[in-house]
Design an enzyme around this catalytic site. Sequence first.
Site, PDB file in Angstrom:
ATOM      1  N   ASP A  30     -25.336 -18.455 -18.232  1.00  0.00           N
ATOM      2  CA  ASP A  30     -24.519 -19.339 -17.511  1.00  0.00           C
ATOM      3  C   ASP A  30     -23.095 -18.911 -17.191  1.00  0.00           C
ATOM      4  O   ASP A  30     -22.319 -18.212 -18.073  1.00  0.00           O
ATOM      5  CB  ASP A  30     -24.316 -21.009 -17.932  1.00  0.00           C
ATOM      6  CG  ASP A  30     -23.975 -21.949 -16.968  1.00  0.00           C
ATOM      7  OD1 ASP A  30     -23.985 -21.737 -15.846  1.00  0.00           O
ATOM      8  OD2 ASP A  30     -23.814 -23.097 -17.732  1.00  0.00           O
ATOM      9  N   ASN A  32     -21.724 -17.328 -14.199  1.00  0.00           N
ATOM     10  CA  ASN A  32     -21.272 -16.172 -13.300  1.00  0.00           C
ATOM     11  C   ASN A  32     -20.215 -16.712 -12.246  1.00  0.00           C
ATOM     12  O   ASN A  32     -19.336 -15.893 -11.821  1.00  0.00           O
ATOM     13  CB  ASN A  32     -22.618 -15.865 -12.471  1.00  0.00           C
ATOM     14  CG  ASN A  32     -23.648 -14.937 -13.433  1.00  0.00           C
ATOM     15  OD1 ASN A  32     -23.233 -14.727 -14.491  1.00  0.00           O
ATOM     16  ND2 ASN A  32     -24.904 -15.019 -13.193  1.00  0.00           N
ATOM     17  N   GLY A  33     -20.489 -17.891 -11.598  1.00  0.00           N
ATOM     18  CA  GLY A  33     -19.635 -18.483 -10.644  1.00  0.00           C
ATOM     19  C   GLY A  33     -18.223 -18.590 -11.226  1.00  0.00           C
ATOM     20  O   GLY A  33     -17.263 -18.431 -10.683  1.00  0.00           O
ATOM     21  N   ARG A  43     -18.767 -16.027  -5.414  1.00  0.00           N
ATOM     22  CA  ARG A  43     -19.811 -16.204  -6.484  1.00  0.00           C
ATOM     23  C   ARG A  43     -20.868 -14.986  -6.693  1.00  0.00           C
ATOM     24  O   ARG A  43     -21.237 -14.826  -7.709  1.00  0.00           O
ATOM     25  CB  ARG A  43     -20.734 -17.493  -6.098  1.00  0.00           C
ATOM     26  CG  ARG A  43     -19.836 -18.932  -6.191  1.00  0.00           C
ATOM     27  CD  ARG A  43     -20.556 -19.955  -5.759  1.00  0.00           C
ATOM     28  NE  ARG A  43     -21.722 -20.077  -7.022  1.00  0.00           N
ATOM     29  CZ  ARG A  43     -21.782 -20.313  -8.078  1.00  0.00           C
ATOM     30  NH1 ARG A  43     -20.709 -21.150  -8.386  1.00  0.00           N
ATOM     31  NH2 ARG A  43     -22.855 -20.694  -8.543  1.00  0.00           N
ATOM     32  N   SER A  75     -33.822 -20.696 -11.945  1.00  0.00           N
ATOM     33  CA  SER A  75     -34.642 -22.069 -12.315  1.00  0.00           C
ATOM     34  C   SER A  75     -35.192 -22.735 -11.127  1.00  0.00           C
ATOM     35  O   SER A  75     -34.915 -22.495 -10.185  1.00  0.00           O
ATOM     36  CB  SER A  75     -33.785 -23.306 -13.169  1.00  0.00           C
ATOM     37  OG  SER A  75     -33.206 -23.874 -12.051  1.00  0.00           O
ATOM     38  N   SER A  76     -36.361 -23.626 -11.361  1.00  0.00           N
ATOM     39  CA  SER A  76     -36.874 -24.313 -10.362  1.00  0.00           C
ATOM     40  C   SER A  76     -36.059 -25.082  -9.785  1.00  0.00           C
ATOM     41  O   SER A  76     -36.396 -25.465  -8.493  1.00  0.00           O
ATOM     42  CB  SER A  76     -38.278 -24.896 -10.899  1.00  0.00           C
ATOM     43  OG  SER A  76     -38.155 -25.736 -11.969  1.00  0.00           O
ATOM     44  N   GLU A  77     -34.905 -25.478 -10.105  1.00  0.00           N
ATOM     45  CA  GLU A  77     -33.895 -26.347  -9.759  1.00  0.00           C
ATOM     46  C   GLU A  77     -32.828 -25.394  -8.826  1.00  0.00           C
ATOM     47  O   GLU A  77     -32.116 -26.013  -7.831  1.00  0.00           O
ATOM     48  CB  GLU A  77     -33.195 -27.157 -10.609  1.00  0.00           C
ATOM     49  CG  GLU A  77     -34.043 -28.309 -11.201  1.00  0.00           C
ATOM     50  CD  GLU A  77     -35.148 -28.053 -12.078  1.00  0.00           C
ATOM     51  OE1 GLU A  77     -34.831 -27.194 -13.123  1.00  0.00           O
ATOM     52  OE2 GLU A  77     -36.339 -28.537 -12.197  1.00  0.00           O
ATOM     53  N   ASN A  78     -32.837 -24.201  -8.972  1.00  0.00           N
ATOM     54  CA  ASN A  78     -31.708 -23.383  -8.337  1.00  0.00           C
ATOM     55  C   ASN A  78     -31.969 -23.241  -6.846  1.00  0.00           C
ATOM     56  O   ASN A  78     -31.318 -22.682  -6.052  1.00  0.00           O
ATOM     57  CB  ASN A  78     -31.776 -22.152  -8.910  1.00  0.00           C
ATOM     58  CG  ASN A  78     -31.143 -21.896 -10.295  1.00  0.00           C
ATOM     59  OD1 ASN A  78     -31.426 -20.964 -10.901  1.00  0.00           O
ATOM     60  ND2 ASN A  78     -30.094 -22.794 -10.511  1.00  0.00           N
ATOM     61  N   ARG A  81     -29.368 -24.609  -4.145  1.00  0.00           N
ATOM     62  CA  ARG A  81     -28.293 -23.999  -4.093  1.00  0.00           C
ATOM     63  C   ARG A  81     -28.006 -23.385  -2.599  1.00  0.00           C
ATOM     64  O   ARG A  81     -29.258 -23.399  -1.987  1.00  0.00           O
ATOM     65  CB  ARG A  81     -27.942 -22.767  -5.051  1.00  0.00           C
ATOM     66  CG  ARG A  81     -27.855 -22.968  -6.484  1.00  0.00           C
ATOM     67  CD  ARG A  81     -27.571 -21.819  -7.340  1.00  0.00           C
ATOM     68  NE  ARG A  81     -27.410 -22.605  -8.656  1.00  0.00           N
ATOM     69  CZ  ARG A  81     -26.350 -21.914  -9.308  1.00  0.00           C
ATOM     70  NH1 ARG A  81     -25.816 -20.721  -9.225  1.00  0.00           N
ATOM     71  NH2 ARG A  81     -26.097 -22.433 -10.708  1.00  0.00           N
ATOM     72  N   SER A 206     -31.008 -27.774 -19.769  1.00  0.00           N
ATOM     73  CA  SER A 206     -31.252 -27.782 -18.426  1.00  0.00           C
ATOM     74  C   SER A 206     -32.842 -27.421 -17.896  1.00  0.00           C
ATOM     75  O   SER A 206     -33.003 -26.435 -17.288  1.00  0.00           O
ATOM     76  CB  SER A 206     -30.338 -26.482 -17.618  1.00  0.00           C
ATOM     77  OG  SER A 206     -29.091 -27.258 -17.903  1.00  0.00           O
TER      78      SER A 206
HETATM   79  C1  FPP Z   1     -25.861 -19.499 -13.940  1.00  0.00           C
HETATM   80  O1  FPP Z   1     -24.297 -19.011 -13.360  1.00  0.00           O
HETATM   81  C2  FPP Z   1     -26.663 -17.841 -13.477  1.00  0.00           C
HETATM   82  C3  FPP Z   1     -27.602 -18.253 -12.729  1.00  0.00           C
HETATM   83  C4  FPP Z   1     -28.050 -19.290 -11.941  1.00  0.00           C
HETATM   84  C5  FPP Z   1     -28.432 -17.090 -12.293  1.00  0.00           C
HETATM   85  C6  FPP Z   1     -28.462 -16.014 -13.333  1.00  0.00           C
HETATM   86  C7  FPP Z   1     -28.554 -14.832 -12.877  1.00  0.00           C
HETATM   87  C8  FPP Z   1     -28.075 -13.600 -13.081  1.00  0.00           C
HETATM   88  C9  FPP Z   1     -27.475 -13.512 -14.512  1.00  0.00           C
HETATM   89  C10 FPP Z   1     -28.390 -12.511 -12.446  1.00  0.00           C
HETATM   90  C11 FPP Z   1     -29.487 -12.424 -11.663  1.00  0.00           C
HETATM   91  C12 FPP Z   1     -30.341 -11.442 -12.273  1.00  0.00           C
HETATM   92  C13 FPP Z   1     -31.730 -11.337 -11.960  1.00  0.00           C
HETATM   93  C14 FPP Z   1     -32.401 -10.453 -12.640  1.00  0.00           C
HETATM   94  C15 FPP Z   1     -32.311 -12.305 -11.047  1.00  0.00           C
HETATM   95  P1  FPP Z   1     -23.793 -20.071 -12.330  1.00  0.00           P
HETATM   96  O2  FPP Z   1     -24.021 -19.719 -10.847  1.00  0.00           O
HETATM   97  O3  FPP Z   1     -24.498 -21.432 -12.498  1.00  0.00           O
HETATM   98  O4  FPP Z   1     -22.313 -20.245 -12.822  1.00  0.00           O
HETATM   99  P2  FPP Z   1     -21.362 -21.230 -12.697  1.00  0.00           P
HETATM  100  O5  FPP Z   1     -22.030 -22.569 -13.600  1.00  0.00           O
HETATM  101  O6  FPP Z   1     -20.041 -20.797 -13.263  1.00  0.00           O
HETATM  102  O7  FPP Z   1     -21.350 -21.680 -11.166  1.00  0.00           O
END
Ligand code: FPP
Length: 256
Positions: A30, A32-33, A43, A75-78, A81, A206
């Site tokens: 978690d 990345n954003g 993002r 995730s199945s909820e992603n 987005r 989650s």
């Molecule tokens: C959560 O960060 C991350 C994800 C939903 C995706 C995780 C994916 C990767 C690490 C890279 C993808 C790799 C592959 C191989 C598919 P968030 O976007 O929810 O961050 P935030 O909570 O800060 O917004």
Amino acid sequence: MTVTAGLDVSAQLDADRRTEVPRHVAVIMDGNGRWAAKRGLPRTEGHRAGVSALRRIVRHCADRGVACLTLFSFSSENWKRPAAEVGFLMGLLERFVRRDLAEIHRQNVRVRMIGEREGLDRKILDLIEEGEALTRDNTGMTLVVAFNYGARNELARAMRRMSEDIAAGRLSACDVTERRIESYLDTACLPDPDLIIRTSGEQRLSNFLLWQAAYAEFYFPDTHWPDFDEEALDDAFAAYAARDRRFGGLSAKVAR
Ligand code: FPP
């Protein structure tokens, strides 16, 4: 503990602890954003940096002797987005498999996907299945990619297949034991996670591995996933090694 003459005992203890690694580590990658936002980047750059972190952690887990590493990559909820972000994540997975599969195979890592396959883009599914087939006989770490994964969805699919087997007479109601349920889950034949790490400070599951997490230890560092490195993982292992796991019983110390 192996005591070496002349070594400070606490340093030795620390060294011993750091050698105790969980058998199965599962990670919710978690933040990345937020990592990207802090740097004024889109993002998508956070996700790109997330893949670099993922590479480092796969290598380090394999080096440290982890038997199984599960990564929650989509995730199945992603799907909720924005379409552009979903498309970017799909592209990242595709590029990751194309670019990294040979190296993963060279590291003797076996790849396995958990999550719902039905309805997934054929191209993505073919790539994942190619990765599974290529690495099937590897004997090193198992890398479990949780993709289009949701634990409730996994349980519902398992219950559906079990009900079909009961209706067809292949299984009777009294055969429905914990072991039997496990054999219908996507994670069949995998050990339960010992340590679940969620980066970026959020403290929730989650919909990740709800059944399998029954006795997992949890670790919630504030670090955003792209900054989670080898040292951060070793810190997680040290915290894990200091936990007293009782599985509903008594501590080994108390039971003596
Ligand atoms: C959560 O960060 C991350 C994800 C939903 C995706 C995780 C994916 C990767 C690490 C890279 C993808 C790799 C592959 C191989 C598919 P968030 O976007 O929810 O961050 P935030 O909570 O800060 O917004």
